[in-house]
Design a protein around this motif. Sequence first.
Motif, PDB file in Angstrom:
ATOM      1  N   ALA A 162      31.139  40.905  48.615  1.00  0.00           N
ATOM      2  CA  ALA A 162      31.164  41.674  47.364  1.00  0.00           C
ATOM      3  C   ALA A 162      31.592  40.830  46.163  1.00  0.00           C
ATOM      4  O   ALA A 162      32.702  40.964  45.670  1.00  0.00           O
ATOM      5  CB  ALA A 162      32.091  42.866  47.530  1.00  0.00           C
ATOM      6  N   PRO A 163      30.715  39.968  45.647  1.00  0.00           N
ATOM      7  CA  PRO A 163      31.066  39.197  44.447  1.00  0.00           C
ATOM      8  C   PRO A 163      30.895  40.034  43.176  1.00  0.00           C
ATOM      9  O   PRO A 163      30.036  40.913  43.108  1.00  0.00           O
ATOM     10  CB  PRO A 163      30.087  38.029  44.473  1.00  0.00           C
ATOM     11  N   PRO A 164      31.708  39.758  42.158  1.00  0.00           N
ATOM     12  CA  PRO A 164      31.659  40.540  40.920  1.00  0.00           C
ATOM     13  C   PRO A 164      30.624  40.026  39.916  1.00  0.00           C
ATOM     14  O   PRO A 164      30.207  38.878  39.962  1.00  0.00           O
ATOM     15  CB  PRO A 164      33.064  40.351  40.345  1.00  0.00           C
ATOM     16  N   VAL A 165      30.257  40.924  39.011  1.00  0.00           N
ATOM     17  CA  VAL A 165      29.495  40.596  37.805  1.00  0.00           C
ATOM     18  C   VAL A 165      30.457  40.828  36.649  1.00  0.00           C
ATOM     19  O   VAL A 165      31.099  41.876  36.570  1.00  0.00           O
ATOM     20  CB  VAL A 165      28.261  41.522  37.647  1.00  0.00           C
ATOM     21  N   PHE A 166      30.587  39.836  35.747  1.00  0.00           N
ATOM     22  CA  PHE A 166      31.489  39.948  34.612  1.00  0.00           C
ATOM     23  C   PHE A 166      30.711  40.332  33.365  1.00  0.00           C
ATOM     24  O   PHE A 166      29.617  39.844  33.127  1.00  0.00           O
ATOM     25  CB  PHE A 166      32.226  38.626  34.368  1.00  0.00           C
ATOM     26  N   GLY A 167      31.311  41.213  32.560  1.00  0.00           N
ATOM     27  CA  GLY A 167      30.711  41.624  31.301  1.00  0.00           C
ATOM     28  C   GLY A 167      31.163  40.720  30.172  1.00  0.00           C
ATOM     29  O   GLY A 167      31.983  39.811  30.366  1.00  0.00           O
ATOM     30  N   PRO A 168      30.667  40.963  28.967  1.00  0.00           N
ATOM     31  CA  PRO A 168      31.017  40.132  27.816  1.00  0.00           C
ATOM     32  C   PRO A 168      32.508  40.161  27.478  1.00  0.00           C
ATOM     33  O   PRO A 168      33.013  39.248  26.838  1.00  0.00           O
ATOM     34  CB  PRO A 168      30.190  40.709  26.665  1.00  0.00           C
ATOM     35  N   ASP A 169      33.211  41.193  27.927  1.00  0.00           N
ATOM     36  CA  ASP A 169      34.652  41.291  27.665  1.00  0.00           C
ATOM     37  C   ASP A 169      35.485  40.581  28.736  1.00  0.00           C
ATOM     38  O   ASP A 169      36.691  40.726  28.770  1.00  0.00           O
ATOM     39  CB  ASP A 169      35.070  42.753  27.564  1.00  0.00           C
ATOM     40  N   GLU A 170      34.824  39.822  29.613  1.00  0.00           N
ATOM     41  CA  GLU A 170      35.451  39.039  30.677  1.00  0.00           C
ATOM     42  C   GLU A 170      36.035  39.897  31.801  1.00  0.00           C
ATOM     43  O   GLU A 170      36.750  39.402  32.660  1.00  0.00           O
ATOM     44  CB  GLU A 170      36.540  38.098  30.138  1.00  0.00           C
ATOM     45  N   ARG A 171      35.721  41.178  31.808  1.00  0.00           N
ATOM     46  CA  ARG A 171      36.189  42.075  32.863  1.00  0.00           C
ATOM     47  C   ARG A 171      35.062  42.291  33.861  1.00  0.00           C
ATOM     48  O   ARG A 171      33.879  42.129  33.544  1.00  0.00           O
ATOM     49  CB  ARG A 171      36.629  43.403  32.260  1.00  0.00           C
ATOM     50  N   VAL A 172      35.423  42.689  35.072  1.00  0.00           N
ATOM     51  CA  VAL A 172      34.412  42.985  36.087  1.00  0.00           C
ATOM     52  C   VAL A 172      33.625  44.211  35.626  1.00  0.00           C
ATOM     53  O   VAL A 172      34.201  45.271  35.363  1.00  0.00           O
ATOM     54  CB  VAL A 172      35.055  43.232  37.459  1.00  0.00           C
ATOM     55  N   ALA A 173      32.317  44.045  35.491  1.00  0.00           N
ATOM     56  CA  ALA A 173      31.448  45.131  35.048  1.00  0.00           C
ATOM     57  C   ALA A 173      30.857  45.886  36.233  1.00  0.00           C
ATOM     58  O   ALA A 173      30.621  47.082  36.169  1.00  0.00           O
ATOM     59  CB  ALA A 173      30.332  44.580  34.170  1.00  0.00           C
ATOM     60  N   MET A 174      30.621  45.162  37.319  1.00  0.00           N
ATOM     61  CA  MET A 174      30.097  45.766  38.542  1.00  0.00           C
ATOM     62  C   MET A 174      30.289  44.788  39.689  1.00  0.00           C
ATOM     63  O   MET A 174      30.597  43.621  39.474  1.00  0.00           O
ATOM     64  CB  MET A 174      28.618  46.137  38.405  1.00  0.00           C
ATOM     65  N   VAL A 175      30.096  45.290  40.882  1.00  0.00           N
ATOM     66  CA  VAL A 175      30.178  44.461  42.082  1.00  0.00           C
ATOM     67  C   VAL A 175      28.932  44.738  42.913  1.00  0.00           C
ATOM     68  O   VAL A 175      28.572  45.895  43.124  1.00  0.00           O
ATOM     69  CB  VAL A 175      31.449  44.805  42.907  1.00  0.00           C
ATOM     70  N   LEU A 176      28.258  43.678  43.329  1.00  0.00           N
ATOM     71  CA  LEU A 176      27.137  43.831  44.257  1.00  0.00           C
ATOM     72  C   LEU A 176      27.680  43.624  45.664  1.00  0.00           C
ATOM     73  O   LEU A 176      28.369  42.640  45.929  1.00  0.00           O
ATOM     74  CB  LEU A 176      26.040  42.805  43.969  1.00  0.00           C
ATOM     75  N   THR A 177      27.372  44.549  46.545  1.00  0.00           N
ATOM     76  CA  THR A 177      27.950  44.512  47.888  1.00  0.00           C
ATOM     77  C   THR A 177      26.866  44.520  48.954  1.00  0.00           C
ATOM     78  O   THR A 177      25.929  45.306  48.876  1.00  0.00           O
ATOM     79  CB  THR A 177      28.870  45.734  48.100  1.00  0.00           C
ATOM     80  N   LEU A 178      27.024  43.643  49.919  1.00  0.00           N
ATOM     81  CA  LEU A 178      26.203  43.667  51.132  1.00  0.00           C
ATOM     82  C   LEU A 178      27.100  44.144  52.265  1.00  0.00           C
ATOM     83  O   LEU A 178      28.195  43.622  52.464  1.00  0.00           O
ATOM     84  CB  LEU A 178      25.672  42.273  51.474  1.00  0.00           C
TER      85      LEU A 178
END
Length: 66
Positions: free
Chosen positions: A6-22
């Motif tokens: 489950a690695p994160p995707v970061f948004g422009p505000d440097e916070r985790v915006a979503m996580v893609l999970t297998l």
Amino acid sequence: MSAHLAPPVFGPDERVAMVLTLYGFQKQLSGADITKLASRLTATTRDITFDVRGPDPAMPVSGLVD
């Protein structure tokens, strides 16, 4: 035991915006299998992070405590 990646995707505000999970692997994964899946998944989350103008995940993120 349930395994997942489950690695994160970061948004422009440097916070985790979503996580893609297998998850829900049908067989026990070898170390090589995990490395291959993790590499592909983190490359995908890195691409999405760049697409949404998030920070380079390799760069230090502001607001973190050492």
